[in-house]
Design a protein around this motif. Sequence first.
Motif, PDB file in Angstrom:
ATOM      1  N   VAL A  22       0.828  -1.207   0.000  1.00 12.04           N
ATOM      2  CA  VAL A  22       0.000   0.000   0.000  1.00 12.04           C
ATOM      3  C   VAL A  22       0.864   1.259   0.000  1.00 12.04           C
ATOM      4  O   VAL A  22       0.637   2.177  -0.791  1.00 12.04           O
ATOM      5  CB  VAL A  22      -0.978  -0.001   1.198  1.00 12.04           C
ATOM      6  N   ALA A  23       1.862   1.309   0.859  1.00 11.95           N
ATOM      7  CA  ALA A  23       2.722   2.493   0.947  1.00 11.95           C
ATOM      8  C   ALA A  23       3.477   2.726  -0.357  1.00 11.95           C
ATOM      9  O   ALA A  23       3.577   3.863  -0.831  1.00 11.95           O
ATOM     10  CB  ALA A  23       3.705   2.345   2.110  1.00 11.95           C
ATOM     11  N   VAL A  24       3.977   1.658  -0.949  1.00 10.45           N
ATOM     12  CA  VAL A  24       4.705   1.773  -2.218  1.00 10.45           C
ATOM     13  C   VAL A  24       3.777   2.291  -3.315  1.00 10.45           C
ATOM     14  O   VAL A  24       4.191   3.089  -4.163  1.00 10.45           O
ATOM     15  CB  VAL A  24       5.324   0.402  -2.592  1.00 10.45           C
ATOM     16  N   SER A  25       2.535   1.851  -3.303  1.00  8.37           N
ATOM     17  CA  SER A  25       1.573   2.291  -4.316  1.00  8.37           C
ATOM     18  C   SER A  25       1.151   3.741  -4.132  1.00  8.37           C
ATOM     19  O   SER A  25       0.937   4.459  -5.109  1.00  8.37           O
ATOM     20  CB  SER A  25       0.328   1.399  -4.280  1.00  8.37           C
ATOM     21  N   MET A  26       1.018   4.189  -2.897  1.00 10.38           N
ATOM     22  CA  MET A  26       0.568   5.553  -2.623  1.00 10.38           C
ATOM     23  C   MET A  26       1.674   6.591  -2.798  1.00 10.38           C
ATOM     24  O   MET A  26       1.395   7.759  -3.065  1.00 10.38           O
ATOM     25  CB  MET A  26       0.023   5.644  -1.190  1.00 10.38           C
ATOM     26  N   LYS A 127      12.396  13.808 -11.752  1.00  5.61           N
ATOM     27  CA  LYS A 127      12.595  12.907 -12.892  1.00  5.61           C
ATOM     28  C   LYS A 127      12.522  11.450 -12.441  1.00  5.61           C
ATOM     29  O   LYS A 127      11.987  10.600 -13.142  1.00  5.61           O
ATOM     30  CB  LYS A 127      13.932  13.187 -13.571  1.00  5.61           C
ATOM     31  N   GLY A 128      13.067  11.162 -11.270  1.00  4.93           N
ATOM     32  CA  GLY A 128      13.047   9.793 -10.743  1.00  4.93           C
ATOM     33  C   GLY A 128      11.652   9.296 -10.413  1.00  4.93           C
ATOM     34  O   GLY A 128      11.411   8.092 -10.361  1.00  4.93           O
ATOM     35  N   LEU A 129      10.723  10.225 -10.198  1.00  3.33           N
ATOM     36  CA  LEU A 129       9.348   9.841  -9.874  1.00  3.33           C
ATOM     37  C   LEU A 129       8.664   9.113 -11.028  1.00  3.33           C
ATOM     38  O   LEU A 129       7.693   8.402 -10.822  1.00  3.33           O
ATOM     39  CB  LEU A 129       8.520  11.066  -9.494  1.00  3.33           C
ATOM     40  N   ARG A 130       9.178   9.284 -12.226  1.00  2.00           N
ATOM     41  CA  ARG A 130       8.569   8.608 -13.389  1.00  2.00           C
ATOM     42  C   ARG A 130       8.668   7.095 -13.260  1.00  2.00           C
ATOM     43  O   ARG A 130       7.802   6.382 -13.757  1.00  2.00           O
ATOM     44  CB  ARG A 130       9.253   9.052 -14.674  1.00  2.00           C
ATOM     45  N   LEU A 131       9.728   6.610 -12.637  1.00  2.00           N
ATOM     46  CA  LEU A 131       9.927   5.172 -12.499  1.00  2.00           C
ATOM     47  C   LEU A 131       9.206   4.577 -11.286  1.00  2.00           C
ATOM     48  O   LEU A 131       8.941   3.378 -11.278  1.00  2.00           O
ATOM     49  CB  LEU A 131      11.423   4.853 -12.392  1.00  2.00           C
ATOM     50  N   LEU A 132       8.921   5.380 -10.290  1.00  2.00           N
ATOM     51  CA  LEU A 132       8.318   4.835  -9.070  1.00  2.00           C
ATOM     52  C   LEU A 132       6.973   4.152  -9.282  1.00  2.00           C
ATOM     53  O   LEU A 132       6.755   3.079  -8.729  1.00  2.00           O
ATOM     54  CB  LEU A 132       8.213   5.915  -7.992  1.00  2.00           C
ATOM     55  N   PRO A 133       6.056   4.713 -10.066  1.00  2.00           N
ATOM     56  CA  PRO A 133       4.795   3.981 -10.272  1.00  2.00           C
ATOM     57  C   PRO A 133       5.009   2.625 -10.945  1.00  2.00           C
ATOM     58  O   PRO A 133       4.363   1.639 -10.591  1.00  2.00           O
ATOM     59  CB  PRO A 133       3.972   4.907 -11.172  1.00  2.00           C
ATOM     60  N   MET A 134       5.938   2.570 -11.887  1.00  2.00           N
ATOM     61  CA  MET A 134       6.213   1.308 -12.564  1.00  2.00           C
ATOM     62  C   MET A 134       6.834   0.295 -11.608  1.00  2.00           C
ATOM     63  O   MET A 134       6.414  -0.864 -11.553  1.00  2.00           O
ATOM     64  CB  MET A 134       7.148   1.522 -13.752  1.00  2.00           C
ATOM     65  N   THR A 135       7.818   0.721 -10.829  1.00  3.63           N
ATOM     66  CA  THR A 135       8.461  -0.215  -9.904  1.00  3.63           C
ATOM     67  C   THR A 135       7.494  -0.655  -8.817  1.00  3.63           C
ATOM     68  O   THR A 135       7.536  -1.801  -8.380  1.00  3.63           O
ATOM     69  CB  THR A 135       9.739   0.389  -9.289  1.00  3.63           C
ATOM     70  N   ALA A 136       6.615   0.249  -8.394  1.00  2.00           N
ATOM     71  CA  ALA A 136       5.586  -0.132  -7.423  1.00  2.00           C
ATOM     72  C   ALA A 136       4.659  -1.197  -8.012  1.00  2.00           C
ATOM     73  O   ALA A 136       4.318  -2.179  -7.350  1.00  2.00           O
ATOM     74  CB  ALA A 136       4.774   1.093  -6.991  1.00  2.00           C
ATOM     75  N   GLY A 137       4.284  -0.994  -9.260  1.00  2.00           N
ATOM     76  CA  GLY A 137       3.416  -1.964  -9.928  1.00  2.00           C
ATOM     77  C   GLY A 137       4.087  -3.314 -10.088  1.00  2.00           C
ATOM     78  O   GLY A 137       3.471  -4.361  -9.862  1.00  2.00           O
ATOM     79  N   VAL A 138       5.350  -3.314 -10.475  1.00  2.00           N
ATOM     80  CA  VAL A 138       6.096  -4.569 -10.625  1.00  2.00           C
ATOM     81  C   VAL A 138       6.214  -5.277  -9.278  1.00  2.00           C
ATOM     82  O   VAL A 138       5.991  -6.487  -9.174  1.00  2.00           O
ATOM     83  CB  VAL A 138       7.491  -4.310 -11.244  1.00  2.00           C
ATOM     84  N   PHE A 139       6.558  -4.526  -8.243  1.00  2.00           N
ATOM     85  CA  PHE A 139       6.674  -5.087  -6.893  1.00  2.00           C
ATOM     86  C   PHE A 139       5.364  -5.758  -6.480  1.00  2.00           C
ATOM     87  O   PHE A 139       5.352  -6.914  -6.039  1.00  2.00           O
ATOM     88  CB  PHE A 139       7.052  -3.985  -5.900  1.00  2.00           C
ATOM     89  N   ASN A 140       4.259  -5.049  -6.634  1.00  2.00           N
ATOM     90  CA  ASN A 140       2.960  -5.598  -6.231  1.00  2.00           C
ATOM     91  C   ASN A 140       2.521  -6.760  -7.115  1.00  2.00           C
ATOM     92  O   ASN A 140       1.922  -7.724  -6.632  1.00  2.00           O
ATOM     93  CB  ASN A 140       1.903  -4.495  -6.201  1.00  2.00           C
ATOM     94  N   LEU A 141       2.816  -6.698  -8.394  1.00  2.00           N
ATOM     95  CA  LEU A 141       2.476  -7.795  -9.296  1.00  2.00           C
ATOM     96  C   LEU A 141       3.239  -9.063  -8.920  1.00  2.00           C
ATOM     97  O   LEU A 141       2.669 -10.164  -8.912  1.00  2.00           O
ATOM     98  CB  LEU A 141       2.763  -7.406 -10.746  1.00  2.00           C
TER      99      LEU A 141
END
Length: 160
Positions: A22-26, A127-141
């Motif tokens: 949850v924290a990673v996603s938010m 700029k680094g924030l662009r990758l965070l949603p993707m890495t959060a999604g991969v982590f949760n998947l």
Amino acid sequence: MAKFLLSLHVLVSVLFIGPVAVAVSMFPRRAKAALAGGPDAAGEAGVLRVLHRITQVYALLGVSVPVLGIGVAQVMDVLGQSWLIVSMVLTAIAGLSLLLFVLPGQQAAVDALGLAPEDEQHGKAVKGLRLLPMTAGVFNLLWAVVVVLMIIRPGSTTGV
């Protein structure tokens, strides 16, 4: 003993991995708002720090999940089964993605709080924030796939 360890493994999974997921996603959305400034930036910065702390603490506690899982697998004598090996590999990949991508990205965003938008560190964090949603999604998947594998257990002897 197997039922006790399995119950503990599932309980710890829910209590320790759930908050990280949850924290990673938010975090990415809150980080974007906090780093953009504006009237709510101070409140968002506080939320951002809390989400990062939750990720750090529960990630550390989450190490107990695979440790208990290996104990359960030993007791149930299933350590060599392919579904479990795949689950362990996916768990390791999830942990590495958290350690190598998510936590450093979160830390960069937290470190950039309060800096002027023209500051180089602030710009790198944005700029680094662009990758965070993707890495959060991969982590949760990855965790979702592990959970499914744990439930389906190909070759299960339970008859379910």
